[in-house]
Design a protein around this motif. Structure first.
Motif, mmCIF file in Angstrom:
data_model
loop_
_atom_site.group_PDB
_atom_site.id
_atom_site.type_symbol
_atom_site.label_atom_id
_atom_site.label_comp_id
_atom_site.label_asym_id
_atom_site.label_seq_id
_atom_site.Cartn_x
_atom_site.Cartn_y
_atom_site.Cartn_z
ATOM 1 N N ILE A 194 36.243 24.445 41.666
ATOM 2 C CA ILE A 194 37.458 25.006 41.824
ATOM 3 C C ILE A 194 37.877 25.925 40.876
ATOM 4 C CG2 ILE A 194 39.676 24.839 42.926
ATOM 5 C CD1 ILE A 194 38.910 22.302 44.364
ATOM 6 N N ARG A 195 37.858 25.415 39.557
ATOM 7 C CA ARG A 195 38.765 26.058 38.445
ATOM 8 C C ARG A 195 38.333 27.522 38.381
ATOM 9 N NH1 ARG A 195 37.097 27.279 33.171
ATOM 10 N NH2 ARG A 195 35.003 25.875 33.834
ATOM 11 N N PRO A 196 37.035 28.161 38.396
ATOM 12 C CA PRO A 196 36.639 29.411 38.180
ATOM 13 C C PRO A 196 37.137 30.273 39.267
ATOM 14 C CG PRO A 196 34.608 28.015 37.977
ATOM 15 C CD PRO A 196 35.783 27.093 38.499
ATOM 16 N N LEU A 197 37.602 29.895 40.586
ATOM 17 C CA LEU A 197 38.045 30.762 41.448
ATOM 18 C C LEU A 197 39.257 31.511 41.142
ATOM 19 C CD1 LEU A 197 37.697 28.355 44.733
ATOM 20 C CD2 LEU A 197 36.140 30.040 43.758
ATOM 21 N N PRO A 198 39.505 32.833 41.065
ATOM 22 C CA PRO A 198 40.414 33.469 40.960
ATOM 23 C C PRO A 198 41.650 33.456 42.009
ATOM 24 C CG PRO A 198 38.740 34.955 41.570
ATOM 25 C CD PRO A 198 38.206 33.509 41.319
ATOM 26 N N ALA A 199 42.910 33.024 41.565
ATOM 27 C CA ALA A 199 44.002 33.009 42.518
ATOM 28 C C ALA A 199 44.161 34.153 43.577
ATOM 29 C CB ALA A 199 45.244 32.894 41.698
ATOM 30 N N SER A 200 43.739 35.355 42.981
ATOM 31 C CA SER A 200 43.866 36.569 43.758
ATOM 32 C C SER A 200 42.915 36.613 44.767
ATOM 33 C CB SER A 200 44.016 37.965 42.875
ATOM 34 O OG SER A 200 42.519 38.075 42.139
ATOM 35 N N ALA A 201 41.846 36.138 44.790
ATOM 36 C CA ALA A 201 40.665 36.074 45.717
ATOM 37 C C ALA A 201 41.026 35.134 46.686
ATOM 38 C CB ALA A 201 39.364 35.522 45.329
ATOM 39 N N LEU A 202 41.933 34.090 46.395
ATOM 40 C CA LEU A 202 42.815 33.090 47.620
ATOM 41 C C LEU A 202 43.846 33.906 48.482
ATOM 42 C CD1 LEU A 202 42.693 29.764 45.693
ATOM 43 C CD2 LEU A 202 41.041 30.890 47.439
ATOM 44 N N LEU A 203 44.124 34.872 48.051
ATOM 45 C CA LEU A 203 45.530 35.662 48.819
ATOM 46 C C LEU A 203 45.110 35.824 50.372
ATOM 47 C CD1 LEU A 203 46.829 38.083 46.011
ATOM 48 C CD2 LEU A 203 48.020 36.481 47.425
ATOM 49 N N PRO A 204 43.865 36.488 50.504
ATOM 50 C CA PRO A 204 43.529 36.726 52.280
ATOM 51 C C PRO A 204 43.647 35.285 52.847
ATOM 52 C CG PRO A 204 41.958 37.865 50.719
ATOM 53 C CD PRO A 204 42.836 36.960 49.929
ATOM 54 N N LEU A 205 43.366 34.234 52.320
ATOM 55 C CA LEU A 205 43.243 32.857 52.890
ATOM 56 C C LEU A 205 44.694 32.570 52.856
ATOM 57 C CD1 LEU A 205 41.925 30.316 54.068
ATOM 58 C CD2 LEU A 205 41.967 29.616 51.621
ATOM 59 N N ALA A 206 45.465 32.577 51.927
ATOM 60 C CA ALA A 206 46.903 32.375 51.939
ATOM 61 C C ALA A 206 47.688 33.054 52.753
ATOM 62 C CB ALA A 206 47.519 32.247 50.480
ATOM 63 N N ILE A 207 47.165 34.427 53.124
ATOM 64 C CA ILE A 207 47.899 34.998 53.981
ATOM 65 C C ILE A 207 47.865 34.618 55.341
ATOM 66 C CG2 ILE A 207 47.975 37.521 54.979
ATOM 67 C CD1 ILE A 207 47.591 38.632 52.174
ATOM 68 N N SER A 208 46.439 34.508 55.841
ATOM 69 C CA SER A 208 46.057 34.043 57.202
ATOM 70 C C SER A 208 46.824 32.415 57.150
ATOM 71 C CB SER A 208 44.712 33.549 57.100
ATOM 72 O OG SER A 208 44.101 32.596 56.275
ATOM 73 N N ILE A 209 47.029 31.925 56.435
ATOM 74 C CA ILE A 209 47.660 30.375 56.742
ATOM 75 C C ILE A 209 49.259 30.584 56.503
ATOM 76 C CG2 ILE A 209 47.893 27.939 55.725
ATOM 77 C CD1 ILE A 209 45.115 28.246 54.450
ATOM 78 N N PHE A 210 49.591 31.247 55.386
ATOM 79 C CA PHE A 210 51.162 31.219 55.621
ATOM 80 C C PHE A 210 52.016 32.430 55.946
ATOM 81 C CE2 PHE A 210 49.578 28.547 51.905
ATOM 82 C CZ PHE A 210 50.492 27.382 52.138
ATOM 83 N N GLY A 211 51.181 33.569 56.332
ATOM 84 C CA GLY A 211 51.547 34.846 56.509
ATOM 85 C C GLY A 211 52.049 35.635 55.623
ATOM 86 N N LEU A 212 52.693 36.930 55.862
ATOM 87 C CA LEU A 212 53.171 37.658 54.347
ATOM 88 C C LEU A 212 54.604 37.384 54.441
ATOM 89 C CD1 LEU A 212 51.727 41.179 55.680
ATOM 90 C CD2 LEU A 212 51.066 39.671 53.697
#
Length: 263
Positions: free
Chosen positions: A112-130
């Motif tokens: 999990i550590r190498p995953l850039p946080a910015s790459a998770l933004l689409p996933l976070a948007i789909s879960i939490f919304g804008l």
């Protein structure tokens, strides 16, 4: 501190000031001599004027928009950093104090550590919304890893004889963590927290750009789209000042907290 040490510090500071002054002079020459179009590279004086106006430091006629954006970004950065530090230290202590848990969890952490946080933004948007909560989650997630890994390393590096002393004294696991593990791991933890604060600022700005949340990221993006070069550079300069000031404050706090390690 002896005289030679003070002279060395003075020389280093003067050298840093000279390098910074040279960069400003090169910027001034490039913009004023027309090496680069002012549409893309404003003059330092125009950038400084936009900075003063944006921070509401030029009197009642200033717009003060940059000040509000700065407050939003700094608040988001600090909130995410505090959450990251809290969960990073708690999880890191729980993992680092037990060799068995480290062996079980280490492969997952390395995945999990190498995953850039910015790459998770689409996933976070789909879960939490804008919304601001989504950006805060991504900031905290991205900034947590330096603290978590530094805490794990700090607790794993505790002298084994201290664990033997704790067993002889019949100390509980919680007492060992608080009285022996945490003081020994503190240098690693503080180093991880300094790195996490920088990451929190970067992720907060990227999140504001992608999720259209109020902050310096959005201000810089809008200035770039409108070709307001002086406002764009003012935002970039302000980000640099925030990063420099926050790192300096944490370095000062680290030095004070670790005075007991100094000879």
């Amino acid at each position: 501190m002896n005289g030679n040490g003070r002279v060395g510090i003075l020389v280093n500071r003067l050298g840093s000031l000279a390098v910074f002054s040279a960069l400003i002079a090169l910027w001034w020459m490039a913009s004023n001599a027309g090496w680069v179009s002012r549409v893309f590279l404003p003059t330092p004086q125009a950038t400084f004027a936009s900075l003063l106006e944006g921070l509401n430091l030029r009197g009642p006629n200033s717009n003060g928009e940059l000040l509000a954006f700065t407050q939003a970004t700094v608040g988001r950065m600090l909130q995410g950093w505090l959450l990251a530090s809290l969960f990073g230290v708690l999880l890191g202590a729980a993992i680092g104090v037990s060799p068995a848990v480290r062996a079980w969890v280490q492969p997952t952490l390395e995945f999990i550590r190498p995953l850039p946080a910015s790459a998770l933004l689409p996933l976070a948007i789909s879960i939490f919304g804008l919304n601001p909560g989504m950006v805060l989650f991504v900031v905290a997630f991205g900034a947590m890893w330096p603290v978590l890994l530094a805490t794990v390393h700090g607790f794993a590096a505790v002298e084994p004889r201290l664990a033997e002393v704790a067993r002889c004294l019949q100390m509980s696991r919680a007492a060992f963590v608080w009285k022996m593990g945490l003081p020994n791991a503190m240098p690693d933890i503080l180093a991880g927290m300094r790195l996490a604060l920088t990451i929190a600022l970067i992720v907060a700005v990227v999140g504001e750009m992608i999720a259209s949340q109020s902050g310096l990221g959005q201000a810089i993006l809008l200035a770039a789209r409108a070709f307001r070069a002086s406002d764009l550079f003012a935002g970039i300069v302000l980000l640099g000042l925030i990063g420099f000031a926050s790192n300096a404050l944490l370095a000062f706090a680290e030095k004070r907290l670790l005075r007991w390690q100094q000879p």
